[in-house]
Design an enzyme around this catalytic site. Sequence first.
Site, PDB file in Angstrom:
ATOM      1  CB  CYS A 182     -79.443  90.713 -89.118  1.00 41.38           C
ATOM      2  SG  CYS A 182     -81.119  90.484 -89.695  1.00 41.38           S
ATOM      3  CG  HIS A 190     -79.622  86.279 -91.899  1.00 42.01           C
ATOM      4  ND1 HIS A 190     -80.597  85.443 -91.389  1.00 42.01           N
ATOM      5  CD2 HIS A 190     -80.010  87.538 -91.575  1.00 42.01           C
ATOM      6  CE1 HIS A 190     -81.511  86.177 -90.774  1.00 42.01           C
ATOM      7  NE2 HIS A 190     -81.179  87.443 -90.870  1.00 42.01           N
TER       8      HIS A 190
HETATM    9  N1  LIG Z   1     -79.914  94.227 -86.047  1.00 40.33           N
HETATM   10  C1  LIG Z   1     -80.760  93.416 -86.580  1.00 40.33           C
HETATM   11  O1  LIG Z   1     -80.836  93.281 -87.711  1.00 40.33           O
HETATM   12  C2  LIG Z   1     -81.724  92.644 -85.807  1.00 40.33           C
HETATM   13  C3  LIG Z   1     -81.742  91.264 -85.797  1.00 40.33           C
HETATM   14  C4  LIG Z   1     -82.750  90.644 -85.092  1.00 40.33           C
HETATM   15  C5  LIG Z   1     -83.691  91.445 -84.459  1.00 40.33           C
HETATM   16  N2  LIG Z   1     -83.592  92.784 -84.534  1.00 40.33           N
HETATM   17  C6  LIG Z   1     -84.540  93.684 -83.912  1.00 40.33           C
HETATM   18  O2  LIG Z   1     -84.480  93.511 -82.518  1.00 40.33           O
HETATM   19  C7  LIG Z   1     -85.780  93.636 -81.990  1.00 40.33           C
HETATM   20  C8  LIG Z   1     -86.140  92.423 -81.180  1.00 40.33           C
HETATM   21  O3  LIG Z   1     -85.970  91.253 -81.942  1.00 40.33           O
HETATM   22  P1  LIG Z   1     -86.055  89.832 -81.236  1.00 40.33           P
HETATM   23  O4  LIG Z   1     -85.708  88.859 -82.282  1.00 40.33           O
HETATM   24  O5  LIG Z   1     -85.298  89.822 -79.953  1.00 40.33           O
HETATM   25  O6  LIG Z   1     -87.631  89.750 -80.912  1.00 40.33           O
HETATM   26  P2  LIG Z   1     -88.365  88.930 -79.795  1.00 40.33           P
HETATM   27  O7  LIG Z   1     -87.595  87.729 -79.444  1.00 40.33           O
HETATM   28  O8  LIG Z   1     -89.757  88.775 -80.259  1.00 40.33           O
HETATM   29  O9  LIG Z   1     -88.340  89.919 -78.502  1.00 40.33           O
HETATM   30  C9  LIG Z   1     -88.997  91.148 -78.484  1.00 40.33           C
HETATM   31  C10 LIG Z   1     -88.615  91.916 -77.229  1.00 40.33           C
HETATM   32  O10 LIG Z   1     -89.228  93.207 -77.266  1.00 40.33           O
HETATM   33  C11 LIG Z   1     -89.957  93.396 -76.063  1.00 40.33           C
HETATM   34  N3  LIG Z   1     -91.112  94.272 -76.287  1.00 40.33           N
HETATM   35  C12 LIG Z   1     -92.149  94.073 -77.127  1.00 40.33           C
HETATM   36  N4  LIG Z   1     -93.037  95.085 -77.018  1.00 40.33           N
HETATM   37  C13 LIG Z   1     -92.533  95.939 -76.101  1.00 40.33           C
HETATM   38  C14 LIG Z   1     -92.993  97.165 -75.527  1.00 40.33           C
HETATM   39  N5  LIG Z   1     -94.141  97.735 -75.907  1.00 40.33           N
HETATM   40  N6  LIG Z   1     -92.210  97.754 -74.590  1.00 40.33           N
HETATM   41  C15 LIG Z   1     -91.054  97.206 -74.198  1.00 40.33           C
HETATM   42  N7  LIG Z   1     -90.573  96.043 -74.688  1.00 40.33           N
HETATM   43  C16 LIG Z   1     -91.311  95.424 -75.623  1.00 40.33           C
HETATM   44  C17 LIG Z   1     -90.399  92.019 -75.683  1.00 40.33           C
HETATM   45  O11 LIG Z   1     -90.777  92.006 -74.337  1.00 40.33           O
HETATM   46  P3  LIG Z   1     -91.920  90.984 -73.792  1.00 40.33           P
HETATM   47  O12 LIG Z   1     -91.189  89.699 -73.481  1.00 40.33           O
HETATM   48  O13 LIG Z   1     -92.419  91.654 -72.566  1.00 40.33           O
HETATM   49  O14 LIG Z   1     -92.952  90.824 -74.845  1.00 40.33           O
HETATM   50  C18 LIG Z   1     -89.111  91.245 -75.959  1.00 40.33           C
HETATM   51  O15 LIG Z   1     -88.196  91.436 -74.911  1.00 40.33           O
HETATM   52  C19 LIG Z   1     -86.677  93.933 -83.195  1.00 40.33           C
HETATM   53  O16 LIG Z   1     -86.761  95.343 -83.322  1.00 40.33           O
HETATM   54  C20 LIG Z   1     -85.945  93.371 -84.352  1.00 40.33           C
HETATM   55  O17 LIG Z   1     -86.259  94.031 -85.532  1.00 40.33           O
HETATM   56  C21 LIG Z   1     -82.644  93.377 -85.184  1.00 40.33           C
END
Ligand SMILES: NC(=O)c1ccc[n+]([C@@H]2O[C@H](COP(=O)([O-])OP(=O)(O)OC[C@H]3O[C@@H](n4cnc5c(N)ncnc54)[C@H](OP(=O)(O)O)[C@@H]3O)[C@@H](O)[C@H]2O)c1
Length: 329
Positions: free
Chosen positions: A129, A236
């Site tokens: 991000c 950010h």
């Molecule tokens: N492009 C970017 O810079 C950016 C910005 C923000 C986030 N991200 C990335 O996006 C991802 C998620 O971020 P978020 O903020 O949405 O996190 P979050 O709100 O904590 O959500 C995590 C998601 O991943 C799922 N998950 C966790 N373990 C899993 C598994 N073993 N198999 C399948 N699904 C699983 C969770 O499902 P459950 O509800 O079942 O636990 C939930 O849907 C991360 O990799 C983060 O680094 C990237």
Amino acid sequence: MYNIAIVGATGNVGRKILSILEERNFPIKNLYLFASKRSAGKKINFKGVEYVVEETCEENIKSKDLDFALFSAGGDTSLEFAPIFAKNGAVVIDNSSAWRMDPKVPLVVPEVNPEDIKWNNGIIANPNCSTIQAMPVLKAIHDKYGLKRVVYSTYQAVSGAGMQAIQDLEDGMKGIAPKKFPKPIVGNVLPHIDVFLENGYTKEEMKMINETRKILHLDDLKVTATTVRVPVLNSHSESINVELLNSFELEDVVKVLEAAPGVVVYDDVDNLKYPTPLEASDKDDVFVGRIRRDFSIDNGLNLWVVADNIRKGAALNAVQIAELMIKGK
Ligand SMILES: NC(=O)c1ccc[n+]([C@@H]2O[C@H](COP(=O)([O-])OP(=O)(O)OC[C@H]3O[C@@H](n4cnc5c(N)ncnc54)[C@H](OP(=O)(O)O)[C@@H]3O)[C@@H](O)[C@H]2O)c1
């Protein structure tokens, strides 16, 4: 019309992807929602229809005929399941850091390097991000003046660290100790995003450095970064100090940025126009203000860049990549 899977559909980014697909009227034929075993059976509403969340496992993937799989479920899930989706015919657009620096995987910001989607092998990575929001600004400046050196200092919102991080901010205001962050985030700033590496940098800082070079195709660009978590819910902010190869007039830099796709110049300090996280939240664009000369070096420029990290920094950028793929088909 396309068959789409959202992996991590119950998370912050996954839910934002769903709302952006709806807003932009993405041409969806069939939608499939995946998360971990914990969430299997949960229901999520999309355009008035209830969808049941499925566990992300080989059996559930193989039973689908998919065009796109938009991943936001952490690096381990991407490493394990992105190749399975890709082998099954889907183009994976991955929000985690798992594939970003793989030389066989394009790392794309649609306003900046759309041509890179062409050489994908079934996986396209969405940058970090904090990198994404800097790219449309730096690309426009590089094309006109050439970049010599970039110094990033970030002020990053808690929403970038997932649901538990948002909970830590809310709990912290009630005096409850954090679970996600190593120290309290309320009344504090943490110069610590992701893990510390042997070279003294954090992984987040190295992501910014390496991803900037890959997206701009400038392997030797001098870049450094200090990334900091601040007690802000969303969006950010970044101070970006750049040294340019060529001289510039400040008013021309403003014109270059005004013409840059995805960038809004918000810079009139007499009228208190400078971007802040509250003003950038829920907006698609990257906002740039405090545009001023760095008098300490030749051809130096200071910029203040703010964007919604969950929208442009993650969900929107991923959806824009899928739209680009459709355009190219
Ligand atoms: N492009 C970017 O810079 C950016 C910005 C923000 C986030 N991200 C990335 O996006 C991802 C998620 O971020 P978020 O903020 O949405 O996190 P979050 O709100 O904590 O959500 C995590 C998601 O991943 C799922 N998950 C966790 N373990 C899993 C598994 N073993 N198999 C399948 N699904 C699983 C969770 O499902 P459950 O509800 O079942 O636990 C939930 O849907 C991360 O990799 C983060 O680094 C990237």
